[in-house]
Scaffold this motif. Structure first.
Motif, short mmCIF file in Angstrom:
data_model
loop_
_atom_site.label_atom_id
_atom_site.label_comp_id
_atom_site.label_asym_id
_atom_site.label_seq_id
_atom_site.Cartn_x
_atom_site.Cartn_y
_atom_site.Cartn_z
N ARG A 1 0.83 -1.21 0.00
CA ARG A 1 0.00 0.00 0.00
C ARG A 1 0.86 1.26 0.00
O ARG A 1 0.60 2.20 -0.75
N THR A 2 1.90 1.25 0.84
CA THR A 2 2.79 2.41 0.90
C THR A 2 3.55 2.58 -0.40
O THR A 2 3.61 3.68 -0.96
N SER A 3 4.14 1.49 -0.90
CA SER A 3 4.88 1.57 -2.16
C SER A 3 3.93 1.90 -3.31
O SER A 3 4.32 2.56 -4.28
N VAL B 1 1.52 3.97 -3.40
CA VAL B 1 1.34 5.42 -3.52
C VAL B 1 2.46 6.01 -4.37
O VAL B 1 2.22 6.84 -5.26
N LYS C 1 2.20 4.70 -8.07
CA LYS C 1 1.08 5.35 -8.77
C LYS C 1 1.43 6.79 -9.13
O LYS C 1 1.09 7.27 -10.21
N HIS C 2 2.12 7.47 -8.22
CA HIS C 2 2.52 8.86 -8.46
C HIS C 2 3.38 8.97 -9.71
O HIS C 2 3.29 9.96 -10.45
N ASP D 1 9.43 0.86 2.97
CA ASP D 1 8.47 1.97 3.05
C ASP D 1 9.14 3.31 2.82
O ASP D 1 8.55 4.23 2.27
#
Length: 235
Positions: free
Chosen positions: A36-38, A40, A43-44, A81
Motif C-alpha cells: 500500500r505504501t509503495s 502510492v 502510482k505517483h 516503506d
C-alpha cells in the motif's frame, strides 16, 4: 537475473532519483515492505508492475520463492516503506542469500534518514557510529553502557512514543550535559531538528510528545586526557 535494492524517499516524493525510477520501470516485479505504501509512490510515477509483499514478518517464509524468481531469470526491485533497504529495514536476508548463490545484486544510491540528521545536527560527522534501534528489553542496559564510552558521534533511530523515555535513559548513562539533536519528519512539511543537551531534550519531549519518524544524534564521549610522563615519572 538481478536484484536491485532501490532507495525510496523518506518523505518528499520528489527525492527519488531518475535512476531509481528507470530501474523500477524495467524490473519484472517489485518487492514491497508494504504494497500500500509503495503503491502510492508507484502510482505517483505511473509505474505498474506485479507487487510482492516482502517484510520482516514473512521474509524467512518467502525467501526461497524470491530466489527462485531470480534464478529463473527475473529482475526484481526491492523497496522498503522509506529509505534504503537493509538499513533497519528488511532486505539483508535476501541480499545475503543472493550473494551466496551467485545472483547479481546492486544497491542504488539514495535516501536514508540518518545522513541528513547527522549533517544538520552540528555534531562531528567525520567519524560516527550508526546503531539503528536500541534493543527493546534484553540487552538494552548493556548496549547503553557500551555506547556511553563511545567517542564517535552516535546515531540512533527511535519511535515517537518511546523517545522521551529513551532520552531519559541516555541522561542516566551518557550524562545530562551531553549534546544531542533530535530530527523528526525529515523532508516532510513539519520537519524539525531540535539541538540541546540530553537533559533538556528529555524534558522537552516529555512535555511535548512528538509525532513522526525520529533520528537521535548524540555527541561522543570526550576523550580522556592522557597523562604526561617524563623520565618514567608521572608529571
Amino acid at each position: 537475473m538481478k536484484l536491485y535494492l532501490v532507495p525510496t524517499p523518506i518523505g518528499n516524493l520528489a527525492d527519488i532519483t531518475l535512476r531509481a525510477l528507470d530501474t523500477l520501470k524495467q524490473a519484472d516485479a517489485i518487492l514491497c515492505e508494504d504494497t500500500r505504501t509503495s503503491g502510492v509512490l508507484l502510482k505517483h510515477y505511473q509505474i505498474q508492475k506485479p507487487l510482492y509483499a516482502y517484510h520482516q514478518h514473512n521474509e524467512h517464509r518467502v525467501l526461497e520463492q524470491m530466489v527462485d524468481h531470480l534464478r529463473g531469470g527475473k529482475t526484481l526491485a526491492l523497496l522498503t516503506d522509506a529509505g534504503t533497504p537493509g538499513i533497519s529495514d528488511p532486505g539483508f536476508l535476501l541480499l545475503r542469500e543472493c550473494i551466496r548463490q551467485g545472483i547479481a545484486v546492486e544497491c542504488l544510491p539514495g535516501a536514508t534518514a540518518f545522513v541528513p540528521a547527522l549533517v544538520q545536527s552540528g555534531l562531528p560527522s567525520n567519524s560516527f557510529v550508526f546503531e539503528g534501534f536500541l534493543p527493546l528489553k534484553k540487552g538494552r542496559k548493556t548496549k547503553l553502557e557500551e555506547l556511553s564510552t563511545e567517542e564517535r558521534t552516535l546515531i540512533l533511530y527511535e519511535s515517537p512514543h518511546r523517545l522521551a523515555k529513551s532520552l531519559a535513559e541516555m541522561v542516566t548513562y551518557f550524562g545530562s550535559e551531553r549534546q544531542a539533536s533530535v530530527s523528526r519528519e525529515l523532508t516532510k512539511m513539519f520537519e524539525e531538528t531540535r539541538r540541546d543537551t540530553l537533559q533538556a531534550l528529555a524534558l522537552h519531549y516529555e512535555q511535548h510528545p512528538p509525532k513522526g519518524e525520529i533520528v537521535i544524534v548524540i555527541e561522543g564521549k570526550a576523550p580522556e586526557k592522557k597523562k604526561k610522563y617524563k623520565d618514567g615519572e608521572e608529571e
